[in-house]
Design a protein around this motif. Structure first.
Motif, PDB file in Angstrom:
ATOM      1  N   GLY A 194       0.842  -1.184   0.000  1.00 37.69           N
ATOM      2  CA  GLY A 194       0.000   0.000   0.000  1.00 37.69           C
ATOM      3  C   GLY A 194       0.881   1.239   0.000  1.00 37.69           C
ATOM      4  N   LEU A 195       0.649   2.139  -0.953  1.00 34.79           N
ATOM      5  CA  LEU A 195       1.523   3.297  -1.128  1.00 34.79           C
ATOM      6  C   LEU A 195       0.735   4.596  -1.107  1.00 34.79           C
ATOM      7  CD1 LEU A 195       3.725   2.013  -4.104  1.00 34.79           C
ATOM      8  CD2 LEU A 195       4.269   1.900  -1.668  1.00 34.79           C
ATOM      9  N   ARG A 196       1.370   5.638  -0.598  1.00 31.04           N
ATOM     10  CA  ARG A 196       0.817   6.988  -0.660  1.00 31.04           C
ATOM     11  C   ARG A 196       1.374   7.681  -1.901  1.00 31.04           C
ATOM     12  NH1 ARG A 196       3.086   6.534   4.251  1.00 31.04           N
ATOM     13  NH2 ARG A 196       4.641   8.127   3.755  1.00 31.04           N
ATOM     14  N   ALA A 197       0.495   8.061  -2.798  1.00 31.13           N
ATOM     15  CA  ALA A 197       0.929   8.752  -4.017  1.00 31.13           C
ATOM     16  C   ALA A 197       1.093  10.231  -3.703  1.00 31.13           C
ATOM     17  CB  ALA A 197      -0.075   8.532  -5.138  1.00 31.13           C
ATOM     18  N   ASP A 198       2.177  10.546  -3.045  1.00 25.44           N
ATOM     19  CA  ASP A 198       2.442  11.889  -2.528  1.00 25.44           C
ATOM     20  C   ASP A 198       3.775  12.377  -3.085  1.00 25.44           C
ATOM     21  OD1 ASP A 198       2.910  14.170  -1.087  1.00 25.44           O
ATOM     22  OD2 ASP A 198       2.832  13.227   0.886  1.00 25.44           O
TER      23      ASP A 198
ATOM     24  N   MET B  58       7.898   8.370  -3.890  1.00 29.13           N
ATOM     25  CA  MET B  58       7.999   8.626  -5.323  1.00 29.13           C
ATOM     26  C   MET B  58       9.094   7.782  -5.962  1.00 29.13           C
ATOM     27  SD  MET B  58       5.404  10.300  -5.657  1.00 29.13           S
ATOM     28  CE  MET B  58       5.552  10.253  -7.439  1.00 29.13           C
ATOM     29  N   ALA B  59      10.153   7.521  -5.221  1.00 29.69           N
ATOM     30  CA  ALA B  59      11.204   6.635  -5.734  1.00 29.69           C
ATOM     31  C   ALA B  59      10.641   5.234  -5.964  1.00 29.69           C
ATOM     32  CB  ALA B  59      12.372   6.591  -4.759  1.00 29.69           C
ATOM     33  N   ARG B  60       9.778   4.803  -5.054  1.00 33.27           N
ATOM     34  CA  ARG B  60       9.152   3.488  -5.209  1.00 33.27           C
ATOM     35  C   ARG B  60       8.235   3.472  -6.431  1.00 33.27           C
ATOM     36  NH1 ARG B  60       9.172  -1.359  -6.115  1.00 33.27           N
ATOM     37  NH2 ARG B  60       7.449  -2.653  -5.389  1.00 33.27           N
ATOM     38  N   PHE B  61       7.433   4.517  -6.601  1.00 33.90           N
ATOM     39  CA  PHE B  61       6.572   4.585  -7.773  1.00 33.90           C
ATOM     40  C   PHE B  61       7.374   4.565  -9.073  1.00 33.90           C
ATOM     41  CE2 PHE B  61       3.080   6.107  -4.998  1.00 33.90           C
ATOM     42  CZ  PHE B  61       2.042   5.362  -5.528  1.00 33.90           C
TER      43      PHE B  61
ATOM     44  N   GLY C 224       5.685  21.628 -13.619  1.00 27.89           N
ATOM     45  CA  GLY C 224       6.206  20.492 -14.349  1.00 27.89           C
ATOM     46  C   GLY C 224       6.055  19.149 -13.661  1.00 27.89           C
ATOM     47  N   PRO C 225       6.441  18.062 -14.346  1.00 27.65           N
ATOM     48  CA  PRO C 225       6.218  16.699 -13.865  1.00 27.65           C
ATOM     49  C   PRO C 225       6.832  16.389 -12.504  1.00 27.65           C
ATOM     50  CG  PRO C 225       6.859  16.702 -16.178  1.00 27.65           C
ATOM     51  CD  PRO C 225       7.036  18.082 -15.697  1.00 27.65           C
ATOM     52  N   ALA C 226       7.923  17.025 -12.172  1.00 26.77           N
ATOM     53  CA  ALA C 226       8.616  16.699 -10.917  1.00 26.77           C
ATOM     54  C   ALA C 226       7.814  17.081  -9.680  1.00 26.77           C
ATOM     55  CB  ALA C 226       9.976  17.385 -10.880  1.00 26.77           C
ATOM     56  N   HIS C 227       6.803  17.927  -9.850  1.00 26.62           N
ATOM     57  CA  HIS C 227       6.053  18.415  -8.687  1.00 26.62           C
ATOM     58  C   HIS C 227       4.561  18.084  -8.778  1.00 26.62           C
ATOM     59  CE1 HIS C 227       9.639  20.629  -7.498  1.00 26.62           C
ATOM     60  NE2 HIS C 227       9.723  21.067  -8.751  1.00 26.62           N
ATOM     61  N   ALA C 228       4.218  17.060  -9.553  1.00 24.04           N
ATOM     62  CA  ALA C 228       2.813  16.723  -9.765  1.00 24.04           C
ATOM     63  C   ALA C 228       2.110  16.354  -8.465  1.00 24.04           C
ATOM     64  CB  ALA C 228       2.709  15.567 -10.760  1.00 24.04           C
ATOM     65  N   ARG C 229       0.916  16.907  -8.258  1.00 23.46           N
ATOM     66  CA  ARG C 229       0.135  16.633  -7.048  1.00 23.46           C
ATOM     67  C   ARG C 229      -1.250  16.073  -7.362  1.00 23.46           C
ATOM     68  NH1 ARG C 229       2.697  22.222  -5.668  1.00 23.46           N
ATOM     69  NH2 ARG C 229       2.319  22.146  -7.904  1.00 23.46           N
ATOM     70  N   HIS C 230      -1.923  16.636  -8.354  1.00 26.67           N
ATOM     71  CA  HIS C 230      -3.233  16.128  -8.747  1.00 26.67           C
ATOM     72  C   HIS C 230      -3.069  14.706  -9.302  1.00 26.67           C
ATOM     73  CE1 HIS C 230      -6.913  15.710 -11.177  1.00 26.67           C
ATOM     74  NE2 HIS C 230      -7.447  16.627 -10.379  1.00 26.67           N
ATOM     75  N   ALA C 231      -4.082  13.863  -9.098  1.00 26.71           N
ATOM     76  CA  ALA C 231      -3.987  12.463  -9.524  1.00 26.71           C
ATOM     77  C   ALA C 231      -3.647  12.339 -11.008  1.00 26.71           C
ATOM     78  CB  ALA C 231      -5.299  11.740  -9.219  1.00 26.71           C
TER      79      ALA C 231
ATOM     80  N   ALA D  45       2.988  12.123 -15.035  1.00 25.72           N
ATOM     81  CA  ALA D  45       4.406  12.168 -14.672  1.00 25.72           C
ATOM     82  C   ALA D  45       5.005  10.762 -14.593  1.00 25.72           C
ATOM     83  CB  ALA D  45       4.570  12.888 -13.329  1.00 25.72           C
ATOM     84  N   LEU D  46       4.245   9.806 -14.072  1.00 27.17           N
ATOM     85  CA  LEU D  46       4.751   8.438 -13.971  1.00 27.17           C
ATOM     86  C   LEU D  46       4.814   7.768 -15.344  1.00 27.17           C
ATOM     87  CD1 LEU D  46       2.943   7.409 -10.677  1.00 27.17           C
ATOM     88  CD2 LEU D  46       5.409   7.730 -10.999  1.00 27.17           C
TER      89      LEU D  46
END
Length: 405
Positions: A114-118, A125-128, A169-176, A182-183
């Motif tokens: 279970g991961l937090r997409a934060d 984010m490294a895991r994602f 830009g992609p490095a700071h994406a917050r919205h789903a 970005a991924l």
């Protein structure tokens, strides 16, 4: 009794006495294999996922038709991961609310992580990024509700968080949707590997909505110079990135007090619901009706689990659309809406109680069978009449459904 990875191995007899089915596969081996080479990530870690979609993969694992599970992620309510997944080793107590008023229990163990997409959490984010750059990843799916795909405010302007994602830009994406884009960019840079991006939310043309939002963010990044046209081409190539449509139908209501009391009385610990910081009312158990339907457009450029062997209808886009139209325009929504209006007028507070009223039952049967069936859009993969039969005979009368008119 505590629901955790150790207890489902070491206390099988005790769980059996409580009438709880356990995973039939090696949970530890599944978890390790999934983390090493993931095939499926699901965004939206709430009840419909735990009570339906995760249970589909459990069936495949139980029958030896899969060797890996699902990685669950939440983009909105991180408490779900921290308080409902992690303390229970990602297990869920799935309680089926049978139409006759009985329940049945099964521990779902198909979720490996279970991961937090934060995006502010570097480790997460490294895991994602590790997951999304694995060539073997086959699909990502979503149950984030229709509003989870929305980028614009009612006045037509971009939501502030989306505008910030585009500007920064992609490095700071917050919205789903920004985070997904970005991924996918990470996956593109790693080798332009194929992937299916699958909405399983209960809304019409869900794949189209998901695709439109992802592409809107990506094209805005192109204009800002964050990505190249080759990334847009990658997202636009269905042999690389597909956005299948789907139709889902299953009621997974908020945790029912009676179910909670039954679990606690049987000595199963920590089953009391919590309210998260985002006001989600959730528990370590999910209660859900037995009837369920998932129809998915079979467009998976990197392969997929054998979902059809778990009861999923795998078909073409036209059939998905017809199935959704059958449900929404004829076989379920009109009946539900009509009885809700008259239920309110007559002072009813529960749909199941309305089903004891002969006049209301006669009304919805006329709407379904007499007026609906002659004009129904028949998807052919399931019987519209059988669908209505189940709605009228099992789903609407279910006394466990806290469904209010």
């Amino acid at each position: 009794m505590q629901m955790n990875a150790a207890s489902i191995v070491n206390q099988k007899a005790e769980w059996a006495k409580l009438g709880v089915k356990l995973p039939k596969f090696d949970h530890a081996a599944m978890t390790a294999a999934t983390k090493e080479h993931p095939i499926w990530v699901h965004f939206g870690a709430g009840n419909i996922f735990r009570g339906f979609i995760a249970a589909l993969q459990q069936r495949l694992l139980n029958e030896g038709l899969a060797d890996r599970g699902i990685i669950a992620a939440d983009t909105f309510d991180y408490d779900i991961i921290d308080k409902i997944y992690t303390p229970f080793d990602n297990l869920t107590m799935n309680v089926t609310l049978n139409p006759d008023g009985t329940t049945s229990r099964e521990i779902i163990g198909s979720v490996a992580e279970g991961l937090r997409a934060d995006s502010s959490d570097a480790a997460m984010m490294a895991r994602f990024k590790s997951i999304f750059t694995d060539p073997g990843l086959q699909m990502i799916s979503f149950t984030i509700t229709e509003k989870g795909y929305a980028l614009y405010r009612p006045d037509g302007s971009l939501m502030p968080v989306v505008q910030a994602d585009i500007d920064e830009g992609p490095a700071h994406a917050r919205h789903a949707m920004s985070m997904v884009a970005a991924l996918l960019l990470e996956r593109f840079h790693a080798g332009a590997y194929p992937l299916a991006v699958v909405s399983m939310d209960n809304c019409s043309h869900n794949g189209e909505k998901l695709q439109s939002s992802v592409m809107t963010v990506a094209k805005a990044w192109l204009e800002k110079g964050y990505v190249g046209q080759d990334f847009i081409d990658y997202l636009s190539d269905e042999s690389k990135i597909a956005f299948p449509w789907s139709m889902i139908d299953k009621i997974t209501p908020r945790p029912h007090k009676i179910v909670e009391e039954q679990l606690v009385a049987d000595g199963i610990e920590n089953m009391e619901p919590i309210v998260t910081s985002k006001n989600t009312f959730i528990a370590a158990f999910v209660n859900a009706e037995r009837p369920q339907y998932l129809v998915v457009e079979d467009k998976f450029p990197n392969g997929r689990p054998a979902l059809e062997k778990a009861g999923v209808y795998m078909t073409d886009r036209e059939t998905v659309n017809k199935t959704e139209r059958m449900k929404v325009t004829t076989c379920l929504n009109p009946l539900h809406t009509a009885m809700s209006v008259y239920g309110c007028m007559l002072g009813y507070t529960l749909i199941c109680d309305e089903m004891k009223d002969a006049d209301i039952v006669a009304l919805i049967k006329r709407l379904g069978y007499v007026e609906g069936l002659p004009v129904v859009v028949d998807p052919k993969i399931m019987s519209p009449k059988a669908f209505i039969d189940e709605v009228v005979e099992q789903r609407l009368p279910n006394p466990f459904m806290p469904d209010a008119p």
